[in-house]
Each structure stands twice: as C-alpha cells, then as structure tokens.
Design a protein around this motif. Structure first.
Motif, mmCIF file in Angstrom:
data_model
loop_
_atom_site.group_PDB
_atom_site.id
_atom_site.type_symbol
_atom_site.label_atom_id
_atom_site.label_comp_id
_atom_site.label_asym_id
_atom_site.label_seq_id
_atom_site.Cartn_x
_atom_site.Cartn_y
_atom_site.Cartn_z
ATOM 1 N N THR A 1 0.834 -1.217 0.000
ATOM 2 C CA THR A 1 0.000 0.000 0.000
ATOM 3 C C THR A 1 0.862 1.258 0.000
ATOM 4 O OG1 THR A 1 -0.173 0.145 2.418
ATOM 5 C CG2 THR A 1 -1.904 -1.092 1.276
ATOM 6 N N LEU A 2 2.116 1.140 0.377
ATOM 7 C CA LEU A 2 3.015 2.298 0.425
ATOM 8 C C LEU A 2 3.574 2.647 -0.953
ATOM 9 C CD1 LEU A 2 5.036 1.274 3.622
ATOM 10 C CD2 LEU A 2 2.988 2.740 3.498
ATOM 11 N N TYR A 3 3.349 1.756 -1.935
ATOM 12 C CA TYR A 3 3.955 1.889 -3.262
ATOM 13 C C TYR A 3 2.945 2.321 -4.317
ATOM 14 C CZ TYR A 3 8.194 -0.295 -1.511
ATOM 15 O OH TYR A 3 9.355 -0.550 -0.808
ATOM 16 N N ALA A 4 3.428 3.103 -5.293
ATOM 17 C CA ALA A 4 2.629 3.469 -6.464
ATOM 18 C C ALA A 4 2.509 2.258 -7.393
ATOM 19 C CB ALA A 4 3.286 4.631 -7.202
ATOM 20 N N ASP A 5 1.462 2.229 -8.209
ATOM 21 C CA ASP A 5 1.245 1.113 -9.146
ATOM 22 C C ASP A 5 2.384 0.981 -10.156
ATOM 23 O OD1 ASP A 5 -1.116 0.337 -7.950
ATOM 24 O OD2 ASP A 5 -2.368 1.528 -9.297
ATOM 25 N N ASP A 6 3.035 2.115 -10.482
ATOM 26 C CA ASP A 6 4.100 2.116 -11.495
ATOM 27 C C ASP A 6 5.494 2.096 -10.871
ATOM 28 O OD1 ASP A 6 3.970 4.671 -10.441
ATOM 29 O OD2 ASP A 6 4.129 5.695 -12.382
ATOM 30 N N VAL A 7 5.579 1.563 -9.667
ATOM 31 C CA VAL A 7 6.852 1.496 -8.947
ATOM 32 C C VAL A 7 7.914 0.733 -9.732
ATOM 33 C CG1 VAL A 7 6.105 -0.567 -7.675
ATOM 34 C CG2 VAL A 7 7.937 0.844 -6.748
ATOM 35 N N VAL A 8 9.159 1.161 -9.558
ATOM 36 C CA VAL A 8 10.326 0.455 -10.086
ATOM 37 C C VAL A 8 11.218 0.114 -8.893
ATOM 38 C CG1 VAL A 8 12.360 0.621 -11.586
ATOM 39 C CG2 VAL A 8 10.212 1.715 -12.263
ATOM 40 N N MET A 9 11.531 -1.164 -8.731
ATOM 41 C CA MET A 9 12.333 -1.624 -7.598
ATOM 42 C C MET A 9 13.597 -2.308 -8.114
ATOM 43 S SD MET A 9 12.720 -2.304 -4.269
ATOM 44 C CE MET A 9 14.140 -3.200 -3.634
ATOM 45 N N THR A 10 14.733 -1.946 -7.537
ATOM 46 C CA THR A 10 16.019 -2.508 -7.946
ATOM 47 C C THR A 10 16.737 -3.105 -6.750
ATOM 48 O OG1 THR A 10 16.178 -0.834 -9.687
ATOM 49 C CG2 THR A 10 18.201 -1.988 -9.116
ATOM 50 N N TYR B 1 16.709 3.073 -0.449
ATOM 51 C CA TYR B 1 16.369 4.396 -0.968
ATOM 52 C C TYR B 1 14.951 4.333 -1.521
ATOM 53 C CZ TYR B 1 16.142 8.205 -4.383
ATOM 54 O OH TYR B 1 15.746 9.288 -5.118
ATOM 55 N N LEU B 2 14.066 5.177 -0.993
ATOM 56 C CA LEU B 2 12.658 5.187 -1.391
ATOM 57 C C LEU B 2 12.289 6.593 -1.871
ATOM 58 C CD1 LEU B 2 11.293 3.254 1.724
ATOM 59 C CD2 LEU B 2 11.782 2.289 -0.540
ATOM 60 N N ARG B 3 12.054 6.729 -3.176
ATOM 61 C CA ARG B 3 11.644 8.026 -3.726
ATOM 62 C C ARG B 3 10.126 8.058 -3.822
ATOM 63 N NH1 ARG B 3 10.847 10.080 -8.799
ATOM 64 N NH2 ARG B 3 11.611 8.181 -9.796
ATOM 65 N N VAL B 4 9.533 9.175 -3.444
ATOM 66 C CA VAL B 4 8.074 9.269 -3.408
ATOM 67 C C VAL B 4 7.549 10.278 -4.421
ATOM 68 C CG1 VAL B 4 7.936 8.525 -0.992
ATOM 69 C CG2 VAL B 4 8.066 10.960 -1.520
ATOM 70 N N ASN B 5 6.299 10.022 -4.860
ATOM 71 C CA ASN B 5 5.640 10.928 -5.805
ATOM 72 C C ASN B 5 4.845 12.000 -5.050
ATOM 73 O OD1 ASN B 5 3.285 9.654 -4.970
ATOM 74 N ND2 ASN B 5 3.056 8.446 -6.838
ATOM 75 N N ALA B 6 4.097 12.806 -5.796
ATOM 76 C CA ALA B 6 3.343 13.905 -5.189
ATOM 77 C C ALA B 6 2.313 13.402 -4.188
ATOM 78 C CB ALA B 6 2.648 14.736 -6.275
ATOM 79 N N ALA B 7 1.801 12.189 -4.418
ATOM 80 C CA ALA B 7 0.791 11.601 -3.535
ATOM 81 C C ALA B 7 1.422 10.951 -2.296
ATOM 82 C CB ALA B 7 -0.032 10.571 -4.298
ATOM 83 N N VAL C 1 7.665 5.486 -5.604
ATOM 84 C CA VAL C 1 7.750 5.202 -7.036
ATOM 85 C C VAL C 1 9.066 4.547 -7.424
ATOM 86 C CG1 VAL C 1 6.095 6.919 -7.872
ATOM 87 C CG2 VAL C 1 8.459 7.597 -7.485
ATOM 88 N N GLN C 2 10.064 4.670 -6.551
ATOM 89 C CA GLN C 2 11.347 4.024 -6.823
ATOM 90 C C GLN C 2 11.929 3.515 -5.520
ATOM 91 O OE1 GLN C 2 14.410 6.579 -8.365
ATOM 92 N NE2 GLN C 2 15.975 5.009 -8.196
ATOM 93 N N GLY C 3 12.366 2.274 -5.551
ATOM 94 C CA GLY C 3 13.055 1.704 -4.407
ATOM 95 C C GLY C 3 14.351 1.061 -4.864
ATOM 96 N N SER C 4 15.420 1.315 -4.116
ATOM 97 C CA SER C 4 16.705 0.669 -4.397
ATOM 98 C C SER C 4 17.276 0.152 -3.094
ATOM 99 C CB SER C 4 17.695 1.650 -5.032
ATOM 100 O OG SER C 4 17.231 2.118 -6.274
ATOM 101 N N ALA C 5 17.571 -1.144 -3.057
ATOM 102 C CA ALA C 5 18.206 -1.746 -1.882
ATOM 103 C C ALA C 5 19.714 -1.653 -2.071
ATOM 104 C CB ALA C 5 17.771 -3.198 -1.728
ATOM 105 N N ASN C 6 20.378 -0.972 -1.151
ATOM 106 C CA ASN C 6 21.825 -0.740 -1.248
ATOM 107 C C ASN C 6 22.525 -1.523 -0.152
ATOM 108 O OD1 ASN C 6 22.246 1.900 -3.197
ATOM 109 N ND2 ASN C 6 20.259 1.894 -2.167
ATOM 110 N N HIS C 7 23.415 -2.430 -0.574
ATOM 111 C CA HIS C 7 24.124 -3.304 0.356
ATOM 112 C C HIS C 7 25.585 -2.892 0.485
ATOM 113 C CE1 HIS C 7 20.684 -5.752 -1.112
ATOM 114 N NE2 HIS C 7 20.632 -6.096 0.144
ATOM 115 N N LEU C 8 26.170 -3.184 1.628
ATOM 116 C CA LEU C 8 27.591 -2.933 1.833
ATOM 117 C C LEU C 8 28.410 -3.767 0.858
ATOM 118 C CD1 LEU C 8 27.889 -2.942 5.720
ATOM 119 C CD2 LEU C 8 28.569 -1.079 4.213
ATOM 120 N N VAL C 9 29.482 -3.168 0.350
ATOM 121 C CA VAL C 9 30.386 -3.880 -0.537
ATOM 122 C C VAL C 9 31.370 -4.666 0.319
ATOM 123 C CG1 VAL C 9 32.172 -3.596 -2.298
ATOM 124 C CG2 VAL C 9 30.169 -2.089 -2.294
ATOM 125 N N GLY C 10 31.583 -5.927 -0.080
ATOM 126 C CA GLY C 10 32.564 -6.737 0.623
ATOM 127 C C GLY C 10 31.972 -7.542 1.754
#
Length: 123
Positions: A31-40, A104-110, A114-123
């Motif tokens: 419910t926290l996500y837009a229908d056109d979400v992009v997740m990486t 990282y969670l970017r949000v739209n006007a509502a 709309v964008q989520g990126s899971a960032n992991h430690l290197v190594g």
C-alpha cells in the motif's frame, strides 16, 4: 519537478515501511507503493526474476516479494536511522542476519513510493 514533502511525513513512511516488513504484512508494505513502482535489488536476479535486477509495477513487486518472504521465515528489520530529502527517504536498517542495508525510497506527489533501491555494503 521534484515533489517536496515534510520531513516528518517521510520519516513516518520509513517507520511504517519497517513495521510492515517486520510484521511480514506484504499487502501493507505494498500500500506504500505506487502502481508504477520500479524496484532494484541484487536479490531480484538471485530470486529468478529480471536479470537486470529491476522489477516494474506493483504486480511484479508482489510476485517477487511473495517468493522472497516464503524463503525468509525469520525476516525481521530493525531500524537504525532514517535520512530524508525533499522527495525521498533512506531507511538504514539491519536485517535478521545482522546485515546492514540502506533502502532508498523516492516518493511521488501523492506520497507513494515510485522508486526503491536496496543498497548493500560492498565486501
């Protein structure tokens, strides 16, 4: 144009995100996500989804996370810090295996993600 959200609203979104995951309540998470979400995430190819590491749209996201949750019965996120910008929140958390991750969670006007990126430690 970037959308400007109150830091308190973004912090609340980040806290809700962690709570919903820790409750293993996938529909509440979605419910926290837009229908056109992009997740990486680097977990996406590992789970047998798109080789690019990206899924597009809420239905694809539901399929990916349903599979992931089934494989992670111990899943639990502990919030460490929240970082906000005018249009995003970064949730810094520790998972059930003691790994530290920044989401990282970017949000739209509502105010939907709309964008989520899971960032992991290197190594």
């Amino acid at each position: 144009m970037p959308h400007h959200h109150q830091p308190s609203n973004l912090a609340a979104l980040g806290r809700t995100w962690v709570e919903a995951w820790t409750a293993r309540d996938l529909e509440r998470v979605l419910t926290l996500y837009a229908d056109d979400v992009v997740m990486t995430s680097d977990r996406i190819p590992a789970m047998g989804f798109d080789e690019s590491g990206t899924v597009r749209g809420k239905d694809a996201l539901r399929a990916y996370w349903s599979k992931a949750l089934a494989l992670l019965p111990e899943l639990h996120f502990s919030l460490i810090e929240l970082f906000v910008s005018p249009d995003s929140v970064v949730v810094f958390y520790e998972n059930e295996r003691g790994k530290r991750i920044c989401e990282y969670l970017r949000v739209n006007a509502a105010g939907k993600i709309v964008q989520g990126s899971a960032n992991h430690l290197v190594g």
